[in-house]
Design an enzyme around this catalytic site. Structure first.
Site, PDB file in Angstrom:
ATOM      1  N   GLY A   1      38.213  -2.670  40.095  1.00 61.11           N
ATOM      2  CA  GLY A   1      37.544  -3.952  40.328  1.00 61.11           C
ATOM      3  C   GLY A   1      36.120  -3.635  40.734  1.00 61.11           C
TER       4      GLY A   1
ATOM      5  CE  LYS B   1      34.447   3.293  41.204  1.00 66.52           C
ATOM      6  NZ  LYS B   1      34.873   3.021  42.577  1.00 66.52           N
TER       7      LYS B   1
ATOM      8  CB  SER C   1      23.280   0.672  47.989  1.00 70.07           C
ATOM      9  OG  SER C   1      23.680  -0.656  47.830  1.00 70.07           O
TER      10      SER C   1
ATOM     11  CD  GLU D   1      34.166   5.278  45.808  1.00 62.76           C
ATOM     12  OE1 GLU D   1      34.168   4.486  44.834  1.00 62.76           O
ATOM     13  OE2 GLU D   1      35.022   6.176  45.955  1.00 62.76           O
TER      14      GLU D   1
END
Ligand code: GDP
Ligand code: IMO
Ligand code: MG
Length: 426
Positions: A41, A17, A411, A15
């Site tokens: 990842g 993170k 974002s 997402e």
């Protein structure tokens, strides 16, 4: 009084993170990973460079931040060393890294067993990252795992020999390649030397930091819908990814997390097998994949793509007590005439907005969509919420209204600078 904030994946992972944890870590004293291993990842972009982290918390690029790999993690020591060295090669000291003495060690036999398990499942395979995560957690629960406190002790060669004898029997039974003790013990002893100075009692460290009023960030890995209890079992990972996992994975205690920031991708992606009600197996899905560069950080597999799933998100908000949302990758949706958002599922003629336990039932759930007006403006350099196109704000506010949860960050690109703050929460 310091603040503690959990940055949590609220969908099927990836997402954003890592990006958001790195962004917030400027104000943090400590950043803590609490579950999973190098199946994660986490991509971080700043200063024209891109970094991919798997085990190390995303605060590592700030010299003053202490990075903790807490007790709930399963840690491959070889992968750990490689990652630390990679970060140092990129010019960051990576000095303040601490590993819990209670964390479990992930060995080569776990990786071999992961491969064999997947092979034996055939068409029913989970689609794991093949990093040995499931077998490592299975050993932990079966009480035959090895913890860091034993790995760095003088007892290690003897303990490892006994463990490997049992594990090699399993590997041979399944037709796999047994692990050579003499070869691996030598390497692991060197790795234990490398890791030893970093292994501490992180429970005591975290408890002290909290008492001293330090700012603590917890960095989730994976996403809540991959949680071993709450995800679409068995197509899940083998740890408690949810906010509850933070308590058990660190020893912070139930009252130790002040707020929970759910990272929500503006659409859905999933890697590996399992139900995915809003999946778009068509050109729209392909377009989202290409625009969002939706290829796995760890395995480079193309990610499955689909539209935002509100029943799943509301479920995630409930099981995690998510207090705030950070909406990511909103820029990827630019250019759609209408943006579909799933508000309900239709299952056997009934409308539902809860998540069924059974993956089989979830596969039969048909998404019911609301169609929101799209936008065409490039939003990737917009710095304030009010400057976003009206239809982007309408999209954000629709999610807020439907979930009853404030969207405090938006974002608009992979770079650290492409982050809009609507409300300061850390
Ligand atoms: P994580 O596992 O949750 O840390 O997420 P990943 O790093 O695996 O996947 C997220 C991907 O999206 C990475 O390639 C990020 O660089 C990228 N990314 C993060 N936020 C944004 C955003 O707002 N817009 C775009 N276009 N890319 C983003
Ligand atoms: P981050 O932290 C996306 C998925 C795998 C598979 C399932 C089980 O980057 O969001 P495992 O190797 O854990 O036994 O695989 O979980 N998976 C992830 N998917 N992001 C991740 O991490 C994942 N970690 C595991 O694809 O479906
Ligand atoms: Mg990821």
């Amino acid at each position: 009084m310091g603040k503690s904030l959990l940055v949590l994946g609220s969908q099927w992972g990836d997402e954003g993170k890592g990006k958001i944890t790195n962004f917030l870590s400027e104000k943090a004293d400590i950043v803590i990973r609490y579950q999973g291993g190098n199946n994660a990842g986490h991509t971080i972009v700043f200063g024209g460079h891109k970094y991919a982290l798997r085990l190390i918390p995303s605060g590592v690029f700030n010299e003053n931040v202490k990075c903790v790999l807490a007790n709930g993690m399963v840690i491959n020591p070889r992968a750990f060393k490689e990652e630390v060295e990679e970060i140092r090669k990129a010019g960051f000291p990576a000095k303040n890294i601490y590993i819990s003495d209670r964390a479990h060690v992930l060995f080569d036999h776990h990786i071999e067993l992961d491969r064999l398990n997947e092979e034996s499942l055939g068409s029913k395979k989970i689609g794991t990252t093949k990093r040995g995560i499931g077998p490592a957690y299975a050993d932990k629960i079966s009480r035959v795992g090895m913890r860091m406190c034993d790995f760095i002790s003088n007892e290690f060669p003897e303990l490892y020999k006994n463990l490997l004898t049992i594990k090699n029997k399993q590997i041979i039974d399944m037709g796999g390649n047994p692990i050579d003790y003499d070869k691996t013990v030598k390497e692991y002893l060197e790795l234990a030397d490398y890791i030893r100075p970093m292994v501490i009692d992180t429970v005591a460290m975290i408890g002290k930091a909290r008492k001293e009023g330090k700012n603590i960030l917890f960095e989730g890995a994976q996403g809540a819908l991959l949680d071993v209890d709450f995800g679409s079992y068995p197509y899940v990972t083998s740890s408690n990814v949810t906010s509850g996992g933070t308590v058990d994975g660190t020893g912070i205690g139930c009252h130790g997390i002040d707020d929970i920031l759910g990272i929500v991708k503006a659409y859905e992606t999933r890697v590996g097998e399992g139900a995915f009600p809003t999946e778009q197996l068509n050109e729209v899905g392909d377009l989202i994949r290409e625009r969002g560069h939706e290829y796995g950080t760890v395995t480079h597999r193309p990610r499955r793509t689909g539209f935002l799933d509100l029943p799943a998100l509301k479920y995630s908000i409930q099981i995690n007590s998510i207090s705030y949302i950070c909406l990511t990758l909103v820029d990827v949706l630019t250019g759609f005439d209408k943006v579909p958002v799933c508000t309900h599922y239709e299952y056997q003629g009934q409308l539902i907005d809860t998540l069924p336990a059974s993956d089989r039932v979830l596969r039969e759930c048909k998404p019911v969509y609301a169609y929101l007006d799209g936008w065409t403006e490039d939003i990737s350099n917009i710095k304030t919420y009010d400057a976003l196109p009206e239809n982007v704000r309408k999209y954000v506010e629709f999610i807020e209204k439907e979930t009853g949860t404030p969207v405090v960050m938006v974002s608009t690109g992979p770079d650290k600078n492409q982050t809009i703050i609507r409300e300061e929460i850390f």
